[in-house]
Design a protein around this motif. Structure first.
Motif, short mmCIF file in Angstrom:
data_model
loop_
_atom_site.label_atom_id
_atom_site.label_comp_id
_atom_site.label_asym_id
_atom_site.label_seq_id
_atom_site.Cartn_x
_atom_site.Cartn_y
_atom_site.Cartn_z
N GLU A 108 -4.15 2.31 -11.35
CA GLU A 108 -3.04 3.07 -11.14
C GLU A 108 -2.57 4.07 -12.41
O GLU A 108 -1.99 5.12 -12.32
CB GLU A 108 -1.68 2.15 -10.78
CG GLU A 108 -1.85 1.52 -9.66
CD GLU A 108 -0.68 0.72 -9.35
OE1 GLU A 108 0.15 0.83 -9.96
OE2 GLU A 108 -0.46 0.16 -8.07
N TRP A 168 -5.63 8.47 -5.32
CA TRP A 168 -5.18 8.09 -3.98
C TRP A 168 -5.68 8.98 -2.92
O TRP A 168 -6.04 8.55 -1.86
CB TRP A 168 -3.67 7.82 -3.70
CG TRP A 168 -3.34 7.05 -2.45
CD1 TRP A 168 -3.29 5.91 -2.09
CD2 TRP A 168 -2.85 7.82 -1.20
NE1 TRP A 168 -2.99 6.04 -0.75
CE2 TRP A 168 -2.69 6.89 -0.31
CE3 TRP A 168 -2.52 9.32 -1.02
CZ2 TRP A 168 -2.07 7.40 1.07
CZ3 TRP A 168 -1.87 9.66 -0.06
CH2 TRP A 168 -1.77 8.65 1.15
N ASP A 178 2.43 9.13 -3.99
CA ASP A 178 1.97 7.72 -3.99
C ASP A 178 2.42 6.95 -5.10
O ASP A 178 2.87 5.79 -5.01
CB ASP A 178 0.29 7.88 -3.99
CG ASP A 178 -0.21 6.24 -3.99
OD1 ASP A 178 0.35 5.33 -2.94
OD2 ASP A 178 -1.02 5.96 -4.92
N ASN A 182 5.16 3.76 -4.97
CA ASN A 182 4.73 2.48 -5.54
C ASN A 182 6.06 1.83 -6.43
O ASN A 182 6.09 0.50 -6.56
CB ASN A 182 3.70 2.53 -6.56
CG ASN A 182 2.23 2.85 -5.88
OD1 ASN A 182 2.24 2.41 -4.65
ND2 ASN A 182 1.38 3.15 -6.55
N ASP A 196 -1.96 2.70 3.95
CA ASP A 196 -2.74 1.91 3.01
C ASP A 196 -4.14 2.17 2.85
O ASP A 196 -4.72 2.13 1.78
CB ASP A 196 -2.33 0.38 3.29
CG ASP A 196 -0.85 -0.04 3.14
OD1 ASP A 196 -0.14 0.73 2.26
OD2 ASP A 196 -0.24 -0.70 3.77
#
Length: 327
Positions: A108, A168, A178, A182, A196
């Motif tokens: 991430e 993503w 995205d 989160n 997802d």
């Protein structure tokens, strides 16, 4: 004549400085062999932390001056992120990381974690100022976030075909959404949920071809996809289409940012479609809508659509009510 460490003069000077040190000058940082291609177009040159993450050069084009290419960080357990716009900015990033921290990299983000012992970085700071006139930034995040803001669109389009899990989506704007998703922790737009996975077992629409790229759903009977109607390079300029789960494909926005405004303007309705048409229907308001409106303004300077139905009508008038099925 001794072998030159790399074709980058600034990196060679850093190697000379590092060789003259008796101890580490940045936690987790250790020079490595230059030239190892970790992934196509990503050339490593140093270890980024004690667990094996790496720093590398992003060979995004064929320019001669490699020092002007961006620097990336590659996590030992996954993740790769742009961290500096060029090599001198990377040198400044090294100086800006606190002496008691080292990089922590996952899928991430690029962040920091505390180390047991601080390093003595004063020799490096003195060398950096004397050699390049560079001083540390007040906050290392400004360097990383600045590089990602400038290069994020190009990076997403470049890395996704090579390493799909690195981002993503190949669309920078959707990656930013995205990241917001989160941290929002709850629905932020009526009838809108990012997918997802790349595919959803509920989506069995025969009109879903290689020209359509699903990215979200209303979680019941409708999906949202980008329509690859041509070969444009900026995918955020592609139209957005609403898809029925088994049939139907209808244009709802001319591009991604207009789609963001469209879903932001849905106060008590959501988008749905079937084989014959697309429309709006009543639904419960999204609990995190106000956060989404703030995010939309802060990141893009956009406001919610005053009339969502008019946005859909305008897009269909310009592009057609539905894309033609191909392939």
């Amino acid at each position: 004549m001794a072998d030159v460490f790399s074709p980058i003069p600034e990196l060679n000077l850093l190697k000379e400085f590092d060789d003259a040190q008796d101890d580490f000058f940045a936690n987790g940082f250790e020079m490595d062999e230059y030239g190892k291609e970790i992934e196509e177009g990503l050339i490593s040159f140093a270890q980024a932390n004690g667990s094996g993450s790496l720093y590398g050069i992003w060979r995004k084009d064929d320019r001669e001056d490699l020092a002007t290419l961006p620097v990336v960080a590659m996590g030992d357990e996954g993740g790769v992120h742009v961290v500096a716009r060029d090599f001198r900015e990377f040198l400044r990033l090294l100086a800006s990381i606190p002496a008691d921290c080292e990089p922590w990299i996952d899928w991430e983000s690029f962040g920091l974690r505390e180390c047991d012992e601080p390093v003595e970085n004063e020799p490096y700071l003195a060398w950096l100022k004397e050699t390049f006139g560079i001083t540390p930034a007040d906050d290392w995040r400004a360097i990383v976030h600045g590089a990602q803001a400038e290069l994020g669109k190009e990076w997403a389009a470049w890395i996704h075909p090579i390493m799909p899990d690195a981002v993503w989506s190949p669309v920078h704007e959707l990656n930013l959404l995205d990241l917001f998703n989160n941290v929002a922790r709850g629905g932020f737009a009526n009838g809108f949920w990012l997918l997802d996975d790349d595919e959803d077992e509920r989506l069995k629409n025969p009109e879903l071809t290689a020209d359509l790229m699903p990215f979200a759903t209303n979680d019941s009977d409708t999906f949202f996809a980008l329509w690859r109607l041509d070969d444009r390079t900026d995918l955020a300029d592609l139209p957005v289409v609403a898809l029925g789960t088994t049939a139907g494909a209808h244009v709802v926005a001319r591009n991604v940012r207009e789609f963001f405004q469209l879903i932001a303007g849905l106060t008590d309705t959501e988008i749905w479609c079937d084989e014959t048409r697309v429309g709006l229907r009543a639904c419960e308001p999204a609990p995190q809508r106000e956060k989404f409106l703030s995010w939309l303004d802060e990141n893009f300077g956009l406001r919610p659509a005053d009339d969502p139905a008019a946005v859909i009508a305008t897009a269909q008038a310009e592009l057609g009510e539905r894309p033609a099925t191909r392939g």
